[in-house]
Design a protein around this motif. Sequence first.
Motif, short mmCIF file in Angstrom:
data_model
loop_
_atom_site.label_atom_id
_atom_site.label_comp_id
_atom_site.label_asym_id
_atom_site.label_seq_id
_atom_site.Cartn_x
_atom_site.Cartn_y
_atom_site.Cartn_z
N TRP A 230 0.81 -1.21 0.00
CA TRP A 230 0.00 0.00 0.00
C TRP A 230 0.84 1.26 0.00
CZ3 TRP A 230 -2.44 -3.29 4.12
CH2 TRP A 230 -3.59 -3.94 3.66
N GLY A 231 2.15 1.16 0.06
CA GLY A 231 2.99 2.34 0.20
C GLY A 231 4.21 2.34 -0.68
N PRO A 232 5.00 3.44 -0.61
CA PRO A 232 6.18 3.61 -1.47
C PRO A 232 7.48 3.11 -0.84
CG PRO A 232 5.72 5.65 -0.33
CD PRO A 232 4.69 4.66 0.16
N GLU A 233 7.41 2.27 0.19
CA GLU A 233 8.62 1.90 0.93
C GLU A 233 9.66 1.19 0.07
OE1 GLU A 233 5.22 2.56 3.48
OE2 GLU A 233 5.53 1.01 1.94
N LEU A 234 9.23 0.25 -0.76
CA LEU A 234 10.18 -0.47 -1.60
C LEU A 234 10.84 0.47 -2.61
CD1 LEU A 234 11.50 -3.13 -2.39
CD2 LEU A 234 9.57 -3.58 -3.91
N ALA A 235 10.06 1.40 -3.14
CA ALA A 235 10.63 2.39 -4.07
C ALA A 235 11.69 3.23 -3.37
CB ALA A 235 9.52 3.27 -4.62
N PHE A 236 11.44 3.59 -2.12
CA PHE A 236 12.42 4.36 -1.35
C PHE A 236 13.70 3.57 -1.12
CE2 PHE A 236 14.12 4.79 3.00
CZ PHE A 236 14.67 6.06 2.93
N ILE A 237 13.57 2.31 -0.71
CA ILE A 237 14.76 1.47 -0.48
C ILE A 237 15.54 1.31 -1.79
CG2 ILE A 237 15.56 -0.83 0.16
CD1 ILE A 237 14.60 0.80 2.52
N GLY A 238 14.83 1.11 -2.89
CA GLY A 238 15.50 0.97 -4.17
C GLY A 238 16.28 2.22 -4.55
N ALA A 239 15.69 3.38 -4.28
CA ALA A 239 16.38 4.63 -4.59
C ALA A 239 17.64 4.79 -3.75
CB ALA A 239 15.44 5.82 -4.36
N CYS A 240 17.58 4.39 -2.49
CA CYS A 240 18.74 4.52 -1.60
C CYS A 240 19.85 3.55 -1.97
CB CYS A 240 18.32 4.29 -0.15
SG CYS A 240 17.26 5.57 0.54
N LYS A 241 19.49 2.35 -2.43
CA LYS A 241 20.48 1.32 -2.69
C LYS A 241 20.84 1.17 -4.17
CE LYS A 241 19.61 -1.74 1.26
NZ LYS A 241 21.00 -2.14 1.55
N GLY A 242 20.10 1.85 -5.05
CA GLY A 242 20.43 1.79 -6.45
C GLY A 242 19.77 0.68 -7.23
N ASP A 251 -5.80 0.00 -7.15
CA ASP A 251 -6.10 1.39 -7.49
C ASP A 251 -6.86 2.13 -6.39
OD1 ASP A 251 -8.62 0.30 -7.71
OD2 ASP A 251 -8.87 0.70 -9.84
N SER A 252 -7.08 1.46 -5.24
CA SER A 252 -7.63 2.14 -4.07
C SER A 252 -6.56 2.91 -3.31
CB SER A 252 -8.30 1.13 -3.13
OG SER A 252 -7.37 0.12 -2.75
N VAL A 253 -5.28 2.68 -3.64
CA VAL A 253 -4.19 3.39 -2.98
C VAL A 253 -4.26 4.87 -3.36
CG1 VAL A 253 -1.68 3.66 -2.89
CG2 VAL A 253 -2.70 1.38 -2.81
N PRO A 254 -4.13 5.78 -2.40
CA PRO A 254 -4.23 7.21 -2.69
C PRO A 254 -3.23 7.67 -3.74
CG PRO A 254 -4.26 6.84 -0.32
CD PRO A 254 -3.93 5.53 -0.96
N MET A 255 -3.61 8.69 -4.50
CA MET A 255 -2.75 9.23 -5.54
C MET A 255 -1.44 9.74 -4.98
SD MET A 255 -2.31 9.73 -8.70
CE MET A 255 -3.95 9.31 -9.29
N GLU A 256 -1.46 10.25 -3.74
CA GLU A 256 -0.23 10.78 -3.15
C GLU A 256 0.84 9.69 -3.05
OE1 GLU A 256 -3.66 13.20 -2.22
OE2 GLU A 256 -3.27 11.08 -1.78
N LYS A 257 0.45 8.49 -2.67
CA LYS A 257 1.42 7.39 -2.55
C LYS A 257 1.89 6.93 -3.93
CE LYS A 257 -0.05 5.67 1.94
NZ LYS A 257 -0.40 4.49 2.76
N ARG A 258 1.02 6.96 -4.90
CA ARG A 258 1.43 6.59 -6.24
C ARG A 258 2.47 7.58 -6.77
NH1 ARG A 258 -4.19 5.24 -9.49
NH2 ARG A 258 -5.52 4.97 -7.66
N ASP A 454 -0.64 13.27 5.23
CA ASP A 454 -0.38 13.95 3.95
C ASP A 454 -0.18 12.97 2.80
OD1 ASP A 454 2.09 13.01 4.67
OD2 ASP A 454 3.00 14.96 4.96
N GLU A 455 -0.06 11.67 3.09
CA GLU A 455 0.00 10.66 2.05
C GLU A 455 -1.39 10.08 1.76
OE1 GLU A 455 2.77 7.61 2.98
OE2 GLU A 455 4.39 9.00 3.43
N ASN A 456 -2.40 10.55 2.47
CA ASN A 456 -3.75 10.00 2.34
C ASN A 456 -4.79 11.09 2.16
OD1 ASN A 456 -3.41 6.90 3.18
ND2 ASN A 456 -2.10 8.12 4.52
N ILE A 457 -4.38 12.21 1.58
CA ILE A 457 -5.29 13.34 1.40
C ILE A 457 -6.48 12.95 0.52
CG2 ILE A 457 -5.50 15.65 0.40
CD1 ILE A 457 -2.64 16.18 1.33
N SER A 458 -6.20 12.19 -0.54
CA SER A 458 -7.26 11.83 -1.48
C SER A 458 -8.38 11.04 -0.83
CB SER A 458 -6.68 11.01 -2.64
OG SER A 458 -5.68 11.73 -3.31
#
Length: 498
Positions: A230-242, A251-258, A454-458
Motif C-alpha cells: 500500500w505504500g512507497p517503501e520499496l521504491a524508497f529502499i531501491g532509490a537509496c540502494k540503487g 487502485d484504491s491506494v491514494p494518488m499521493e502514494k502513487r 499527507d499521504e492519504n489526502i485523497s
Amino acid sequence: GVFFFTGSIMYVQPERMGLGGTPPYMPPGGHISAGHRLASSGYASSLSGSIHRALPSHVSFAPRSQPGAFHGPQTVSVHQSTAPMLHVPQGLVTDSSFFGPRVTSVIYPDSVSVASSASRGAPMPGPGLQPEPQHGQPVAPDCRKPKPEPEPEQPVALNCRSSMLRLIGNTPLVFLNRMSHGCSASIACKMETMNAGHGLAVRSVHAIVTELEEQGTIAADRTRLVGASWGPELAFIGACKGYKVTCVMPDSVPMEKRLLVKAYGANLVVTSASKGMLGAIYEATLIAEQKENAVFVDTWESPTAVQVHQETTGPEIWEATHGHVDVFVAAVGTGAVLTGVARYLKSQNPNVKVVAVEPAENALLSGEEPSTTPLKTTEMGAGFVPPLLDFDMVDEVFKVSMEQVAQTARDLARKEGLLAGPSAGAAVFAASKIAKRSAVSGKLIVVLNASSLDENISTLLDDLRRESQRLPVSKVPAPKRGHDASDVASNASHSHGH
C-alpha cells in the motif's frame, strides 16, 4: 547521553528521551572518581565501537546487565587515577542516536573533572557551552585558557549520517493530550512517520532486502525488485540502494502514494481494487517470474518482517516507556508489526495486553465474511487473514468503521498537530475507547502512527482538498515598490473596509 572524558575519568550522564524519568546511575554528589562503573542508555552495537577507539588502554568499555536498565546498557570502568592526554578531537560525535538525539562525546584532554547537574533538562557541557565554575570546583579547560587552533590535518568526526537508511528506527513516542480527555489511561503514540521512507513498513522492507543481499540473491547492478504493498517503501529502499523497482498497488491506494513511487524512480503497476491486495500480490509474483533478474520482495509471508519488529520496534517501545507499557494497540496490515512487537512485549511482561484493530466493513479477524466492496482506505483490511499474524499474541480484536477512522485522523491533526494515516486513526480511536475502561485506569496504552495524513489526502481529506481548490483569489492589490510592511498592512486593511 553525553560522555565527558577527563583524563582517566569518564562521566556518563544518560538523557532519557522517552516518556520521562531521571538520569539513572548517578553517583552520589554528582562527581566521578576512578573505579566507578557507570551505565549509559545506548545500544551496545552502536556505542561500543566509537567509544572504545577513543579510550586509552587502561579504560575498558563492556556490556553490563542490571535490573531496570535499558536494553543493551553499557558500563565504563576506570582502572587508574592518572592518564595521558587523549589524542581525540574535541567534539567527537558518534554515528549513534537514542530516539532521535545524537550521542555526543566531548573530549577534555586535561585531567580536570567536570561537575554534573543532577537535574533533568539542565544544559549539557560541550563545545561552546561550558559549565559555570563553582566555588571549590576545578574549572573546565575552555573556561580557564584558550585552546590552540586544531592542526589542519586533525580529523574531525561529523554528526552526519552516511545515508537515508541510517534514519530508519529509533522513533520517539509522544503523549496524546486533548485526544485523551475523559480517559482514565494515558495514550502514547509511537511516531513511525519519523522514519526515513514515510512510515512503519520501511523497517520490514529494508530488513528483507538486506537479508536477500547477504544471501547473495540480489545485487543492485543486476536485480529488479518487485513488491506489492500500500505504500512507497520499496521504491524508497531501491532509490537509496540503487535498485530498479516495480511496485504493484490496488487502485484504491491514494494518488499521493502513487506519486511518491514515481518520484523515487520506480515503475508503478495498478491493479483493480475489486481484486484486493491478493490481486496485487499475484500480479507482482507474475512480474517477478516473467521478468529477467527480477525478485519478489515478499513482505506478506517473510518471517524477517516479523523478526525486525521483534528486535527493534518492540524493544524501542519497552525502553521508551521504561517497561511500563500495559496495552499495545495496532491496526492489522501484513500482521508483521503486531506479531513482532507483541512477542517482544509479552516476553518482557506476559501481562501486556495486545489489541488488533480491523475495519468494521471487512472484519475477517472477528470471524465475519469478507466484504465484496473495496475499502475506501488502505493499510488494513487486506481482504484475507495475513499469514504473519500470530493470533496467540492477540488478546482482543477491535472493529472500527471507516467513518471513525477518517474523523479520528482529522481530530489528531486539529487537536494534537499529529498527521496520522488510516491505520493510526483506527488505532487511536480504539485506544481512546479502551482508555475509558475501569480495568485500565492509570495505565499506559501505546499505539503506532504507521503513515502520515499527507499521504492519504485523497481518501481522508478529499472534501477539504476540493474546498481549498474552490477558494477565491484575494483582490488585495500588490504593494508598490518602496513600501514597507506597515504600508502594505494598512492598504490591505482599507481594501477590506476595516
